[in-house]
Design a protein around this motif. Structure first.
Motif, PDB file in Angstrom:
ATOM      1  N   UNK A  25       1.061  -1.184  -0.100  1.00  0.00           N
ATOM      2  CA  UNK A  25      -0.038   0.081   0.045  1.00  0.00           C
ATOM      3  C   UNK A  25       0.973   1.184   0.024  1.00  0.00           C
ATOM      4  N   UNK A  26       0.062   2.402  -0.534  1.00  0.00           N
ATOM      5  CA  UNK A  26       0.921   3.455  -0.363  1.00  0.00           C
ATOM      6  C   UNK A  26       1.372   3.836   0.949  1.00  0.00           C
ATOM      7  N   UNK A  27       0.468   3.716   1.964  1.00  0.00           N
ATOM      8  CA  UNK A  27       0.787   3.994   3.276  1.00  0.00           C
ATOM      9  C   UNK A  27       1.800   3.135   3.887  1.00  0.00           C
ATOM     10  N   UNK A  28       2.179   1.829   3.313  1.00  0.00           N
ATOM     11  CA  UNK A  28       3.234   1.316   3.851  1.00  0.00           C
ATOM     12  C   UNK A  28       4.592   1.949   3.646  1.00  0.00           C
ATOM     13  N   UNK A  29       4.461   2.905   2.728  1.00  0.00           N
ATOM     14  CA  UNK A  29       5.925   3.670   2.798  1.00  0.00           C
ATOM     15  C   UNK A  29       6.111   4.746   3.567  1.00  0.00           C
ATOM     16  N   UNK A  30       5.309   4.638   4.849  1.00  0.00           N
ATOM     17  CA  UNK A  30       5.333   5.963   5.706  1.00  0.00           C
ATOM     18  C   UNK A  30       6.719   5.733   6.418  1.00  0.00           C
ATOM     19  N   UNK A  31       7.396   7.006   6.406  1.00  0.00           N
ATOM     20  CA  UNK A  31       8.416   7.266   6.949  1.00  0.00           C
ATOM     21  C   UNK A  31       9.573   6.692   6.065  1.00  0.00           C
ATOM     22  N   UNK A  32       9.478   6.319   4.961  1.00  0.00           N
ATOM     23  CA  UNK A  32      10.533   5.912   4.022  1.00  0.00           C
ATOM     24  C   UNK A  32      11.812   6.878   4.039  1.00  0.00           C
ATOM     25  N   UNK A  33      11.234   8.199   3.983  1.00  0.00           N
ATOM     26  CA  UNK A  33      12.411   9.332   3.781  1.00  0.00           C
ATOM     27  C   UNK A  33      13.381   9.323   5.035  1.00  0.00           C
ATOM     28  N   UNK A  34      12.692   9.067   6.008  1.00  0.00           N
ATOM     29  CA  UNK A  34      13.757   9.026   7.236  1.00  0.00           C
ATOM     30  C   UNK A  34      14.383   7.915   7.426  1.00  0.00           C
ATOM     31  N   UNK A  35      14.241   6.912   7.038  1.00  0.00           N
ATOM     32  CA  UNK A  35      14.926   5.534   7.327  1.00  0.00           C
ATOM     33  C   UNK A  35      15.859   5.032   6.337  1.00  0.00           C
ATOM     34  N   UNK A  36      15.360   5.799   4.795  1.00  0.00           N
ATOM     35  CA  UNK A  36      16.152   5.117   3.850  1.00  0.00           C
ATOM     36  C   UNK A  36      16.109   6.312   2.750  1.00  0.00           C
ATOM     37  N   UNK A  37      16.893   7.509   3.235  1.00  0.00           N
ATOM     38  CA  UNK A  37      16.818   8.654   2.271  1.00  0.00           C
ATOM     39  C   UNK A  37      17.076   8.323   0.989  1.00  0.00           C
ATOM     40  N   UNK A  38      18.274   7.448   0.673  1.00  0.00           N
ATOM     41  CA  UNK A  38      18.408   7.377  -0.659  1.00  0.00           C
ATOM     42  C   UNK A  38      17.461   6.844  -1.569  1.00  0.00           C
ATOM     43  N   UNK A  39      17.083   5.680  -0.925  1.00  0.00           N
ATOM     44  CA  UNK A  39      15.781   5.034  -1.587  1.00  0.00           C
ATOM     45  C   UNK A  39      14.696   6.101  -1.940  1.00  0.00           C
ATOM     46  N   UNK A  40      14.295   6.750  -1.054  1.00  0.00           N
ATOM     47  CA  UNK A  40      13.341   7.681  -1.087  1.00  0.00           C
ATOM     48  C   UNK A  40      13.539   8.692  -1.986  1.00  0.00           C
ATOM     49  N   UNK A  41      14.804   8.982  -2.088  1.00  0.00           N
ATOM     50  CA  UNK A  41      15.123  10.117  -3.276  1.00  0.00           C
ATOM     51  C   UNK A  41      14.982   9.468  -4.720  1.00  0.00           C
ATOM     52  N   UNK A  63       9.872  -2.412   6.486  1.00  0.00           N
ATOM     53  CA  UNK A  63      10.834  -1.309   5.970  1.00  0.00           C
ATOM     54  C   UNK A  63      12.355  -1.199   6.334  1.00  0.00           C
ATOM     55  N   UNK A  64      12.519  -2.267   7.538  1.00  0.00           N
ATOM     56  CA  UNK A  64      13.933  -2.144   8.094  1.00  0.00           C
ATOM     57  C   UNK A  64      14.844  -2.411   7.347  1.00  0.00           C
ATOM     58  N   UNK A  65      14.797  -3.403   6.164  1.00  0.00           N
ATOM     59  CA  UNK A  65      15.796  -3.537   5.534  1.00  0.00           C
ATOM     60  C   UNK A  65      15.358  -3.608   3.764  1.00  0.00           C
ATOM     61  N   UNK A  66      15.733  -2.614   3.214  1.00  0.00           N
ATOM     62  CA  UNK A  66      15.458  -2.682   1.655  1.00  0.00           C
ATOM     63  C   UNK A  66      16.372  -3.756   1.175  1.00  0.00           C
ATOM     64  N   UNK A  67      15.836  -4.541   0.072  1.00  0.00           N
ATOM     65  CA  UNK A  67      16.816  -5.588  -0.476  1.00  0.00           C
ATOM     66  C   UNK A  67      17.767  -4.917  -1.289  1.00  0.00           C
ATOM     67  N   UNK A  68      19.275  -5.315  -1.045  1.00  0.00           N
ATOM     68  CA  UNK A  68      20.132  -4.435  -1.667  1.00  0.00           C
ATOM     69  C   UNK A  68      19.881  -4.375  -3.146  1.00  0.00           C
ATOM     70  N   UNK A  69      19.973  -5.450  -3.761  1.00  0.00           N
ATOM     71  CA  UNK A  69      19.778  -5.592  -5.363  1.00  0.00           C
ATOM     72  C   UNK A  69      18.820  -4.748  -5.948  1.00  0.00           C
ATOM     73  N   UNK A  70      17.741  -4.677  -5.733  1.00  0.00           N
ATOM     74  CA  UNK A  70      16.507  -3.754  -6.383  1.00  0.00           C
ATOM     75  C   UNK A  70      17.002  -2.297  -5.709  1.00  0.00           C
ATOM     76  N   UNK A  71      17.286  -2.254  -4.676  1.00  0.00           N
ATOM     77  CA  UNK A  71      17.628  -0.858  -4.039  1.00  0.00           C
ATOM     78  C   UNK A  71      18.663  -0.072  -4.963  1.00  0.00           C
TER      79      UNK A  71
END
Lengths: 500, 475
Positions: free
Chosen positions: B352-368, B440-448
Motif C-alpha cells: 500500500x502507499x501507506x506502507x511507505x510511511x517514514x521511508x524518507x527518514x529510514x532510507x533517504x537514498x531510496x526515497x530520493x 521497511x527495516x531492510x530494503x533488499x540490496x539488489x533492487x535498491x
C-alpha cells in the motif's frame, strides 16, 4: 562566472550531503551562510564589472540539445542583475535566520541551497527551456520546503495546492514556449535570438494563443487575481524562510518572465492585449489590499499585500504596452523592476518578522497579541520600519518603485492608475491597523489568561537576518541612483522593443 | 536489398541463443546455482546491446524486406535489452533461489526478443509472429509465481485475464492482417502501401483497426488496456515491471512503422484515430490512477497514461521532423524511469502507499530515488521523460495537433496529484502499522541499487540527452 554563481550553492549542497547529520547543525548553518555570502560577493563582483548599457553581461552559451534548438545560455542585464542581487541577499538573510532551525537541519540546508541555485539560475537563464527547468524545479523544491518544515499536518494540502496550481501554470508556459520556438526559423528556444527575430510579429491567432499560454502560466506564479488562491494557504503553512523565499523570489519569477519573455518576444501581441494586463493588475492591487484589510492572521495579511504589490508590477507592464510616449513606458518599466526588487526585500523582512512572532507565541492571530511595543522594542521597531516601507512611505524603496509606476502609468492608463492609487491608501490602513493591534494597547500575549509569559525581543541572529534587508530598503529609498542606473538602460531597451 | 544476411540479426540471435541455452542449463543446475543463468542472461543482454550498437548504420532491409534495421530498430535493440537487464537486476530479491528462477530469466529473454522483433518487423506476417513471441512468454510470466496461496491466486487471475485478452487481441490482429492482405495484395509494408492506395477504403480501415487492436493491446493502450492494472497489481513486482515496460517499446515502434510505412494517410485518416486513442489513453489512465492505494496498481494505470503521451508522437508520424526521434527518446526515458519506480517497490515489499510511511527518514537514498522516478514520470526537468515530453509536445504542435498537447498538459497536471499523493507517506512520520515498520527495516540490496541506478540514469539521460536525440534524428 554566472555558472559559478548559479551552481555554487548546489556544489556546497553536494558536499554537505556527504557530511553526516551528527556533525552538528552548526556545521551546516556555517556552510550555508558561507555559501550565501560567497554568492553574494560574486554577484556584487558582476554588478561592479558589468558593461554599461542595455546589453547582456557575463554571457555563457554552450549547445545543449542542438537538434531541438536548446542551449545552455546564461547572461544578465539591467532587468535580471538587480533581481539576482536581491535573491542572493534574501537567501543570505534566510541562511542567518535559519541558524535557529533545529528540525532536520541537514535536509533543510541542502534543500535551500538547491532552491538558491534554482532561483539564481532562473534570473540568469537566456534560454526558454533553461528558464522552464528552473521554473519547474522551484515548484518542486518549494513543495518540499512547505511540506517538510511547514506548520504541521495542514501544510500538506496547502503544499499540494501550491504544487498543482503552479505546475499547471508551468505547463501552460511550456506550451507557449513550444509555440514560440516553432514559429522561429530556424527553430530555437534562445531568448535573445527570438527577440531579434520577433517571429510572431505578423499577428493572427498563434501569437495571441502563445501570449495567453505564457500569460496564464506566469499569472499563476505572480499571482494575479483570479489565480492567487494558492498563495494564502501556502504562506500560512510555510516556515518563515520558506515564505520569505516564496514571496520574495518565487513570485518575481512570474513578473520577470513577463519582462524577459512575454513582452520582448511577443511585442505586437503584448501591445494588443496590454489592456488585459492593466485590468488584471488593477484588480490585483485593489482586491489584494481589500482582502488584506479583512485578515486577522498577520501572515495571511502580509501574503495578500503581496498580491497587491505584484499587481502594481503587472499594471506598469500593461501600461508600457499601451504607452504611445517612450518616456512614460521607460518610467513604468523601471518602476516595475524596482518594485520587484523592493518587494522582495520588504516582504522577505516582513515574513521573517512574522516568523519571529510565531516563534514566540505559536500563532499569527493579531487578536492574540497586543501591546508588544514595550516588551519587544527592537521587534516592534523593525516591524514598523518594514510596514512603513511596504505601504510606500517616502524614504523607502517601495516609494521609489510605486511612484515611478504610477507616474509612468498615469499617461497611458489614467483611470486604472487612479483606481490603483487608492490601493496605497488601503494598504496604509492595513499596516497601521496591524501595528496598532499587535504593538499598541495593553499587553496581551497568547496563552492562558493571567499567566505572565515572557516574550523575548529579537535575538541576535534574527536581528542580523532582518536588519540588513531593511537597511538596503532604506538605502535604495534614499539613494536609488545606483539601482536605477542599472535598470534604466535595460528598461529603455525593453520599452523600445515593445513599441517596435 | 534482399540480403539473407544472418549476421544482420546478431543481436536477436544472441538473445535467442541465450534463452535456449539458459533453459537447458537451468534444467540441470541446482536451485542454489540458478543465478548463473540469470548472470548469463544479463551478459547476453549486454552482448545484444553491443552488437546492436556496432551494427547501427544507414537504414536497410533484410530477409526479403521482412525486417528493417534502422534508427528505430536500433533503439529497440538497445533499449529493450537494457530494460531487461535492469529488470533482471531488480528481480534479484524476488527470484534468487526461487524454484522457477530460470523460467523467469528465460521468459524475460524471450519477451525481450519478441519486443525487438516487433520493432523491426516490416511485414505483416513477421509482425504477427513477433506479436506472439512478445506476448506469449509474458502470459506465462504473469502466472510465474505459482503455488496455492492468495498471492498465487491473484497472479493466476492476472495471468488468465492477460492470456484471454491477448488471445482475443491476437485473433483480431490476425483477422486484420488477412483483411489488409486482401485489400492490399501484399504483406510487406512497401508493396502493401502501394496496394492499399487502390484498395476500398472501408475494408482498409477495418483491417487497420483490427491490426492496431493487437498492437495497442501489447502496448497497454486504451481501448485494449483492461489487463494492465490487474497484471501490474496481481503479479510480483519484477513481473509487473517487465510486463509494463518491455512490450511497450516494441509495440509502439511497430505501430509507428506500420502506419508510417504501410498505410497512406489519404486512404485512412489514421493520424486522427491515433490522436483520439492517445487522448483517451492518457485521460483514462490518469483518472483511474487517482485514488489507488496500491502502488503497483497506481503505476499500472500510470503506464496507460504514459502510452497516451507516447502515441502523440505516432499521431504526427511523417508530419513533424521530431516525431520519430521524440518517440524513440521518450521510450528509452520511460523504460528507465518506470523500471526505477518498480525497483523501489521491489526493494520494499509493501503493498500500500501507506506502507511507505517514514521511508524518507529510514532510507533517504531510496526515497530520493523514488521521488526522482515519480517526478520523472510527471515530466519534471531535468529528467529524461521531461526531454521526451518536450520533444513529443513540440512534434505534436509542429504536426498540427496542438489540441492534443493541450489535453496532454491537462493530464500531466492531473497526474501530479496521484504521484505527489505518494510523497505524503514517504515524507511523513514513521508509522507503526503492521504493514510498515518491520518490513521497511531492510530494503533488499539488489533492487535498491537498481532503483538508484535507474534514477541516476534518468537524470543523466535528461541532462546529456542532446547528442542522443541528435543521433536519433539523423539515423
Amino acid at each position: 562566472m554566472l555558472s559559478v554563481i548559479v551552481f555554487l550553492p548546489t556544489a556546497v549542497a553536494a558536499v554537505l550531503l556527504g557530511v553526516p547529520e551528527r556533525a552538528g547543525r552548526r556545521v551546516f548553518a556555517a556552510a550555508w551562510i558561507a555559501a550565501a555570502l560567497a554568492d553574494l560577493g560574486l554577484v556584487a563582483a558582476v554588478w561592479v564589472t558589468r558593461e554599461p548599457g542595455a546589453g547582456f553581461t557575463a554571457q555563457e552559451q554552450v549547445p545543449w540539445i542542438p537538434s531541438v534548438g536548446i542551449s545552455y545560455h546564461l547572461g544578465v542585464d539591467g532587468l535580471s542583475l538587480p533581481l539576482l542581487a536581491m535573491t542572493a541577499v534574501l537567501f543570505a538573510a534566510c541562511a542567518v535566520y535559519s541558524l535557529r532551525e533545529t528540525r532536520r537541519v541537514k535536509a533543510h540546508t541542502v534543500l535551500f541551497l538547491g532552491l538558491q541555485t534554482v532561483c539564481l539560475g532562473l534570473f540568469a537563464a537566456l534560454d526558454l527551456i533553461l528558464f522552464f527547468l528552473f521554473f519547474d524545479l522551484s515548484i518542486v523544491l518549494m513543495y518540499f520546503v512547505i511540506v517538510g518544515w511547514g506548520h504541521g499536518e495542514r501544510a500538506r494540502p496547502a503544499a499540494l495546492r501550491f504544487f498543482l496550481y503552479t505546475f499547471l501554470g508551468s505547463l501552460a508556459l511550456l506550451l507557449g514556449f513550444i509555440l514560440l520556438a516553432l514559429s522561429a526559423q530556424p527553430r530555437t528556444f534562445d531568448i535573445p535570438a527570438l527577440v531579434a527575430v520577433n517571429p510572431l510579429a505578423a499577428g493572427g491567432p498563434v501569437p495571441a494563443f502563445a501570449l495567453l499560454a505564457i500569460g496564464v502560466g506566469l499569472a499563476v506564479k505572480i499571482p494575479t487575481v483570479p489565480f492567487h488562491t494558492w498563495l494564502p494557504p501556502a504562506h500560512t503553512e510555510a516556515s518563515a524562510p520558506g515564505s520569505a523565499v516564496l514571496a520574495g523570489v518565487l513570485l518575481k519569477m512570474g513578473t520577470y518572465g513577463l519582462v524577459r519573455i512575454a513582452m520582448p518576444v511577443l511585442p505586437a501581441a503584448w501591445r494588443e492585449y496590454a489592456l488585459v494586463a492593466v485590468v488584471v493588475g488593477v484588480l490585483s492591487v485593489v482586491y489584494g489590499a481589500l482582502v488584506a484589510l479583512a485578515q486577522t492572521d498577520l501572515k495571511r495579511m502580509v501574503a495578500y499585500t503581496s498580491v497587491n504589490h505584484m499587481g502594481y508590477v503587472v499594471l506598469a507592464l500593461g501600461a508600457t504596452g499601451l504607452a504611445r510616449d517612450g518616456q512614460a513606458a521607460v518610467l513604468a518599466t523601471t518602476g516595475a523592476v524596482t518594485q520587484m526588487v523592493s518587494h522582495g526585500l520588504i516582504t522577505g523582512a516582513l515574513f521573517l518578522l512574522t516568523g519571529v512572532l510565531h516563534d514566540r507565541g505559536g500563532t499569527y492571530d493579531t487578536g492574540a497579541w497586543s501591546g508588544l511595543a514595550h516588551r519587544t522594542p527592537r521587534f516592534a521597531g523593525l516591524f514598523a520600519v518594514a510596514a512603513f516601507a511596504s505601504l510606500g512611505l517616502p524614504g523607502f524603496s517601495g516609494f521609489v518603485a510605486e511612484f515611478q509606476i504610477l507616474a509612468g502609468a498615469l499617461g497611458p492608463a489614467p483611470v486604472a492608475t487612479a483606481v490603483a492609487a487608492t490601493g496605497i491608501v488601503v494598504t496604509a490602513g492595513v499596516f497601521l491597523l496591524a501595528l496598532q493591534r499587535v504593538f499598541l494597547g495593553p499587553l496581551r500575549v497568547p496563552g492562558p489568561p493571567g499567566a505572565a509569559r515572557p516574550v523575548a525581543d529579537l535575538r541576535r541572529t534574527e536581528l542580523c537576518a532582518v536588519a540588513p534587508l531593511l537597511v538596503l530598503v532604506t538605502v535604495v529609498g534614499l539613494a536609488p541612483r545606483p539601482l536605477l542606473d542599472a535598470v534604466e538602460p535595460a528598461a529603455a531597451a525593453l520599452s523600445s522593443l515593445v513599441t517596435r | 536489398m534482399t540480403g539473407q544476411d544472418a549476421a544482420a540479426l546478431a543481436p536477436e540471435l544472441v538473445l535467442l541463443a541465450a534463452a535456449v541455452l539458459g533453459l537447458l542449463a537451468g534444467s540441470w543446475l541446482p536451485r542454489g546455482r540458478q543465478w548463473l543463468v540469470r548472470a548469463a542472461a544479463a551478459a547476453a543482454c549486454v552482448a545484444a546491446v553491443v552488437t546492436a550498437a556496432r551494427a547501427a548504420g544507414p537504414a536497410r532491409q533484410v530477409f526479403d524486406a521482412t525486417y528493417t534495421i534502422d534508427a528505430a530498430t536500433t533503439t529497440a535493440r538497445v533499449v529493450v535489452p537494457l530494460a531487461a537487464l535492469l529488470a533482471l537486476w531488480l528481480a534479484d530479491a524476488t527470484v534468487r533461489g526461487h524454484r522457477r528462477e530460470t523460467e523467469f530469466t528465460v521468459l524475460v529473454l524471450l519477451a525481450t526478443l519478441g519486443s525487438v522483433l516487433l520493432a523491426g518487423a516490416s511485414d505483416l506476417l513477421m509482425l504477427v509472429s513477433a506479436f506472439l513471441l512478445a506476448g506469449v512468454p509474458l502470459y506465462a510470466l504473469a502466472g510465474w509465481v505459482g503455488g496455492v496461496d492468495a498471492v498465487a491466486a491473484r497472479a493466476s487471475e492476472a495471468a488468465m485475464k492477460y492470456y484471454l485478452s491477448g488471445a482475443f487481441a491476437g485473433v483480431t490482429m490476425l483477422a486484420g492482417v488477412t483483411v489488409l492482405y486482401g485489400a492490399g495484395g501484399a504483406t510487406g509494408f512497401g508493396p502493401l502501401r502501394a496496394g492499399l492506395g487502390q484498395g476500398p477504403v472501408p475494408v482498409v480501415a477495418v483491417g487497420l483497426v483490427a491490426v492496431l487492436v493487437g498492437l495497442l493491446f501489447e502496448a497497454g493502450a486504451v481501448p485494449a488496456h483492461f489487463w494492465v492494472p490487474d497484471v501490474a497489481d496481481g503479479t510480483p513486482v519484477p513481473v509487473a515491471a517487465v510486463v509494463t515496460t518491455l512490450p511497450k517499446v516494441g509495440a509502439l515502434i511497430a505501430v509507428y512503422r506500420l502506419l508510417a510505412a504501410a498505410v497512406p494517410v489519404a486512404e485512412v485518416d489514421w493520424p486522427l484515430l491515433v490522436a483520439v486513442v492517445a487522448a483517451a489513453s492518457m485521460t483514462l489512465g490518469n483518472l483511474a490512477a487517482f485514488f489507488q492505494d496500491s502502488p503497483q496498481r497506481l503505476l499500472g494505470y500510470s503506464t496507460i497514461s504514459q502510452v497516451g503521451y507516447l502515441l502523440m508522437a505516432v499521431a504526427v508520424a511523417g508530419r513533424a521532423v521530431l516525431a520519430l526521434p521524440s518517440l524513440l527518446f521518450y521510450l528509452g526515458a520511460y523504460a528507465v524511469t518506470n523500471l526505477g519506480a518498480f525497483a523501489v517497490l521491489a526493494a520494499l515489499p509493501v503493498r500500500t502507499l501507506d506502507g511507505h510511511r517514514g521511508l524518507a527518514r529510514r532510507h533517504p537514498v531510496l526515497a530520493a530515488a523514488l521521488v526522482v522516478c515519480l517526478l520523472g514520470l510527471v515530466g519534471t526537468p531535468p529528467t529524461a521523460v521531461f526531454l521526451g515530453k518536450l520533444t513529443v509536445f513540440t512534434a505534436a504542435v509542429d504536426g498540427g495537433t496542438a489540441w492534443l498537447v493541450v489535453v496532454a498538459v491537462g493530464n500531466t497536471v492531473a497526474s501530479v496529484f496521484y504521484y505527489v499523493r505518494w510523497f505524503g507517506p514517504v515524507f511523513g512520520p514513521a508509522g507503526d502499522g503492521p504493514d510498515t515498520c518491520g518490513e521497511l527495516d531492510a530494503p533488499a540490496r539488489g533492487p535498491a541499487t537498481a532503483a538508484v541506478t535507474a534514477a541516476a540514469a534518468s537524470v543523466l539521460l535528461g541532462i546529456a540527452g542532446g547528442p542522443l536525440l541528435a543521433a536519433l534524428g539523423s539515423g
